[in-house]
Structures are given as C-alpha cells and as structure tokens.
Design an enzyme around this catalytic site. Structure first.
Site, PDB file in Angstrom:
ATOM      1  CG  ASN A   1     -93.827  50.683   4.774  1.00 50.25           C
ATOM      2  OD1 ASN A   1     -94.969  50.441   4.422  1.00 50.25           O
ATOM      3  ND2 ASN A   1     -92.772  50.137   4.177  1.00 50.25           N
TER       4      ASN A   1
ATOM      5  CG  ASP B   1     -85.559  53.154   0.968  1.00 41.72           C
ATOM      6  OD1 ASP B   1     -85.638  52.536  -0.111  1.00 41.72           O
ATOM      7  OD2 ASP B   1     -86.190  54.198   1.205  1.00 41.72           O
TER       8      ASP B   1
ATOM      9  CE  LYS C   1     -89.460  39.828  23.735  1.00 38.56           C
ATOM     10  NZ  LYS C   1     -90.391  39.666  24.823  1.00 38.56           N
TER      11      LYS C   1
ATOM     12  CE  LYS D   1     -88.076  58.844  -5.013  1.00 37.27           C
ATOM     13  NZ  LYS D   1     -89.055  58.704  -3.950  1.00 37.27           N
TER      14      LYS D   1
HETATM   15  O1  PMT Z   1    -100.593  50.263   0.518  1.00 34.41           O
HETATM   16  P1  PMT Z   1    -101.424  51.512   0.718  1.00 34.41           P
HETATM   17  O2  PMT Z   1    -101.775  51.725   2.171  1.00 34.41           O
HETATM   18  O3  PMT Z   1    -102.636  51.537  -0.186  1.00 34.41           O
HETATM   19  O4  PMT Z   1    -100.531  52.778   0.316  1.00 34.41           O
HETATM   20  C1  PMT Z   1    -100.160  52.958  -1.026  1.00 34.41           C
HETATM   21  C2  PMT Z   1     -98.725  53.519  -1.137  1.00 34.41           C
HETATM   22  C3  PMT Z   1     -98.666  54.896  -0.494  1.00 34.41           C
HETATM   23  C4  PMT Z   1     -97.738  52.578  -0.456  1.00 34.41           C
HETATM   24  C5  PMT Z   1     -98.401  53.586  -2.674  1.00 34.41           C
HETATM   25  O5  PMT Z   1     -99.349  54.372  -3.315  1.00 34.41           O
HETATM   26  C6  PMT Z   1     -97.022  54.144  -2.942  1.00 34.41           C
HETATM   27  O6  PMT Z   1     -96.806  55.343  -3.015  1.00 34.41           O
HETATM   28  N1  PMT Z   1     -96.031  53.217  -3.101  1.00 34.41           N
HETATM   29  C7  PMT Z   1     -94.620  53.529  -3.241  1.00 34.41           C
HETATM   30  C8  PMT Z   1     -94.012  53.685  -1.877  1.00 34.41           C
HETATM   31  C9  PMT Z   1     -92.522  53.897  -1.927  1.00 34.41           C
HETATM   32  O7  PMT Z   1     -91.806  53.095  -1.438  1.00 34.41           O
HETATM   33  O8  PMT Z   1     -92.126  54.976  -2.564  1.00 34.41           O
HETATM   34  P2  PMT Z   1     -90.561  55.390  -2.733  1.00 34.41           P
HETATM   35  O9  PMT Z   1     -90.639  56.769  -3.297  1.00 34.41           O
HETATM   36  O10 PMT Z   1     -89.834  55.188  -1.447  1.00 34.41           O
HETATM   37  O11 PMT Z   1     -89.985  54.381  -3.786  1.00 34.41           O
HETATM   38  C10 PMT Z   1     -90.011  54.666  -5.177  1.00 34.41           C
HETATM   39  C11 PMT Z   1     -90.203  53.396  -5.974  1.00 34.41           C
HETATM   40  O12 PMT Z   1     -89.080  52.523  -5.792  1.00 34.41           O
HETATM   41  C12 PMT Z   1     -91.438  52.587  -5.613  1.00 34.41           C
HETATM   42  O13 PMT Z   1     -92.005  52.113  -6.802  1.00 34.41           O
HETATM   43  C13 PMT Z   1     -90.885  51.455  -4.760  1.00 34.41           C
HETATM   44  O14 PMT Z   1     -91.677  50.260  -4.904  1.00 34.41           O
HETATM   45  C14 PMT Z   1     -89.503  51.252  -5.359  1.00 34.41           C
HETATM   46  N2  PMT Z   1     -88.488  50.742  -4.423  1.00 34.41           N
HETATM   47  C15 PMT Z   1     -88.112  51.474  -3.343  1.00 34.41           C
HETATM   48  C16 PMT Z   1     -87.124  50.998  -2.505  1.00 34.41           C
HETATM   49  C17 PMT Z   1     -86.529  49.751  -2.791  1.00 34.41           C
HETATM   50  N3  PMT Z   1     -85.589  49.238  -2.008  1.00 34.41           N
HETATM   51  N4  PMT Z   1     -86.912  49.042  -3.850  1.00 34.41           N
HETATM   52  C18 PMT Z   1     -87.894  49.525  -4.684  1.00 34.41           C
HETATM   53  O15 PMT Z   1     -88.252  48.864  -5.660  1.00 34.41           O
END
Ligand code: PMT
Length: 403
Positions: free
Chosen positions: A212, A281, A291, A339
C-alpha cells in the site's frame, strides 16, 4: 515546516580546529532555519579552517574569538556568554578542547565560557579514530560526561585522513534530535513505547508483492516524538526509505506475518503501543518460488487473510496502553468507534485519507482522537511531527492519574 522546539532558543556554537569545522557552517544555517538565535565562538584552530566572517554572515551576529578583544572587554564575554544562552553546542569538539574541558582549563575563550556556563553543554567530538579511541581521550570524555556535559557520539565511517572508524562528526539529524530532546518535557521517561510504521509487503513471487501507499512518515514521527519525550522506543518498521531517529531501536520487517511476530514477541515488555502501520489485510495464498511468467489473459490471485495484529494485542492486553489508527475515507467517526471497541483499544486515531494533505505520504495530517472513555479531540491540519506530539499529549494525560 513544523515549529521546532529550538525556535527562539539562544544557542552558542563553539567551533574548534578540526577539518569538520566546515560542517559547523551547515549547523549554523540549520539552527537559524529552525528559528534559533546563534552566537558562534571560534577557537584559534577553528578560525584556521573556516573564517569567522563566514560564521558572522551565516549567523547574522557577531562572532567571538579572542578572550582579550578590547572592544568586548566591558561585556566580560568569558563569563556572560555562558549565562546569556540556553545551550552551548561544541561541534566539532577536538581532542585538545575536550582535554581543556576535562581539566577545567580556561586558556581560551571557548573553554572559559564552558567553565563559567550555567546552561547545558553538548559536546560533539570529531577527530581521527585512533585519537578518539585512545584511552586518554576516552578518559577525558568520561570525565566531562561525569561533570554533566552531554555527549553526541561521533559517527563511524571514512575520514578525511583516509582512515575508517569512529570519529566523524555526528550527522545533523542526530545532533538536532539531541538538542530538541533537551527542550522537551520528559513526560515519557521510564516508559517503553512500541510504534509500528510503514506498509507491509506480501510477496507473490520473488519480484512482485502486494502493498500500500504508506510512506512511514506518520509512524516515524510518532517514534521520534516518544524518543524526544524520554521514552525507550522500539520501532517496528515495514519497508520504507526513512532514516530512523537516533536513539530509537528499530526492527525491520517486510510482511504482516513478520510484523505480527515482532510486535507480539515484545508486547509484554511495553507500556504503550501505537499501531500506525498500514498492515495488509490479505496476502497471496501462495508465493511462487520462481518469477511468474507472463501469459495471455487474466491472472487470478487467490488471497488469504492476514492475522489482525491490533486485535490480538487487544485480546492479550494487561497493563499496556493500546493506541490504534484507523485510515478511513468515509463514516470516519463511526468506523473509528467501532474499531476502538472491537479491538479493545484505549485510544484510536482516526485518519481522514481522502485529502492529499492528510493520510498516506503527505507531510501533514488531520486526525480525530477517540478515547475509550468517550473523549473526542479533533486536531486541525498539522505537520505529522506536530500530530505525533499531540497524540502523545493525549496518551500522557490518560496514562497519568486520570487513567
Ligand atoms: O505512512 P504514512 O504515509 O505517513 O501514512 C500514515 C497512515 C495513513 C498509514 C497512518 O496515519 C494510518 O492511518 N495508519 C493505519 C492504516 C490502517 O491500516 O488502518 P486500518 O483502518 O486498515 O487498520 C486499523 C488498525 O488495525 C491500524 O492500527 C492497523 O495498524 C491495525 N491492523 C490492521 C490490519 C492488520 N492485519 N493488523 C493490524 O494491526
């Protein structure tokens, strides 16, 4: 640019006779750019490498050299300079100047100013590595550290004398972190903080992966903010091109599974965990060992779900304060609240990722902080450094008596 903690600070820069004196020109410029007032004191040796005129032009201020300049005699500079400044930074500091500091000599203006100073003194050595590692120099360094002077250790690498080893003047970001830390309240001292940052990469074959747009900027800013506030910081970072802040321990990972392993294995030692990483995810259900060849027609990918690291932490949480992020493009607050509850968090930082000024890759961010107790704090558009500081303000409020 973010307001620096050095803005408005009065900094005396001591420059000694080392080839690294030319780097003091950039230090002067960088301090000025951050809004500091800079007064330069150049030793006789320093003036042989860089003219005081250069420092006068860069600092836009008078440069001091001799202890016995008649024009300055009434101002008693050897006493007053160390009283009129918030900080003395000696960069580069030579072996000879460190001897002067260790012995309490006052036979030139810089050593007299340092001896009479009432403000913090930060010493950045720069010299040949044999000189630096010599027991005499090391003993002198130990002496000045025991006096309370702060040491910014030199970097290791190739030097002007064609030798390699420790002795290169520390890089500006390292010196800057050290100085900013001195002006930051140490309200996370004694706390262990784990921050995750960046994206994950999920391999499809030896050259391709799913990932991403996370740059790591937000997570690295959080790690730096925690370090500046005195925490012991572990940064678990997905692949990105940023330089980790000095003094922060870094574990580099690539996949979500590696991040899971790294985070879970350190979780029990932590007081605060901030999960800023954009974890994938899904991952390709299989990773080809060779490859994949180009074929006509579509390639269908079979994806498997990755474990949710944050949810696992929420399930295992004991004394830890757990902060999640939520990257949302719609229904921000509702999604954030969901969340926060589902993952058993203490706080969630809801990130609006729709605008180009916020979220992925930007230098700025706009977030809303939701707390387990029902608190809602909407921050304005700020630099990611300022956003990180504001997030830790909330963490400190909630992990104090109010928790
Ligand atoms: O890195 P930058 O370019 O500065 O951008 C910053 C950012 C946009 C990445 C950051 O500010 C941000 O929003 N990070 C969270 C991104 C994310 O994955 O959000 P989510 O809503 O999909 O996940 C929710 C939470 O669960 C997050 O804390 C994530 O770390 C966590 N998660 C998600 C999926 C997974 N398999 N394991 C997790 O721990």
């Amino acid at each position: 640019m973010a307001a620096s903690l050095l803005a408005g600070k009065k900094i005396l820069l001591g420059v000694c006779g080392s080839i690294a004196a030319y780097k003091a020109c950039d230090i002067t410029r960088n301090l000025k750019k951050l809004g500091a007032e800079v007064t330069v004191v150049v030793t006789d040796g320093g003036a042989r490498f860089v003219s005081p005129l250069t420092f006068a032009a860069l600092s836009a201020a008078r440069v001091y050299g001799s202890m016995f300049a008649e024009a300055e005699a009434h101002a008693i500079p050897h006493i007053n300079l160390g009283r009129q400044h918030d900080l003395i930074l000696v960069a580069p500091a030579t072996a000879q100047t460190i001897v002067r500091f260790a012995m309490g000599l006052a036979d030139d203006l810089l050593s007299a100013v340092v001896l009479a100073a009432t403000c913090p003194v930060v010493v950045c050595p720069a010299m040949n590595s044999k000189m630096y590692t010599h027991p005499a120099t090391q003993a002198n360094i130990k002496t000045i550290v025991d006096y309370g002077y702060q040491l910014v250790e030199p970097a290791t690498g190739a030097m002007a004398c064609k030798e390699e080893g420790p002795g290169r003047l520390a890089d500006w970001p390292v010196i800057r972190d050290h100085l900013e830390r001195l002006f930051t309240p140490q309200d996370l001292a004694g706390r262990r903080v784990l921050v995750t940052a960046g994206p994950t990469e999920e391999p499809l074959d030896p050259v391709r992966f799913l990932s991403n747009r996370s740059s790591g900027k937000m997570g690295y800013a959080l790690a730096r903010a925690a370090m500046l506030r005195g925490a012991e910081v572990l940064l678990v970072s997905g692949p990105c091109c940023l330089m980790p802040p000095a003094g922060v321990e870094v574990l580099h990972v690539r996949t979500a599974a590696q991040m899971y392993e790294a985070v879970l294995s350190h979780f029990s030692e932590m007081d605060i965990v901030v999960k800023c990483a954009a974890v994938s995810d899904f991952r390709p259900a299989t990773c080809a060992s060779e490859k994949l060849k180009k074929k006509d027609g579509a390639l269908l990918l079979d994806l498997a779900g990755n474990a949710d690291i944050l949810r696992s932490l929420g399930d295992k949480k004991q004394q830890q304060f757990l902060v999640g992020f939520a990257a949302e493009s719609q229904n921000h607050l509702a999604e954030g609240k969901r969340k926060l509850a589902e993952k058993n968090l203490d706080m969630i930082v809801v990130n609006d990722i729709k605008s180009r000024e916020t979220g992925f890759q930007s230098d700025t961010n706009r977030v809303t902080i939701l707390t387990h107790q029902g608190g809602v704090r909407e921050l304005q558009l700020l630099s990611k450094e300022e956003t990180a500081m504001a997030i830790f303000d909330e963490v400190v409020n909630l992990t104090g008596d109010g928790r």
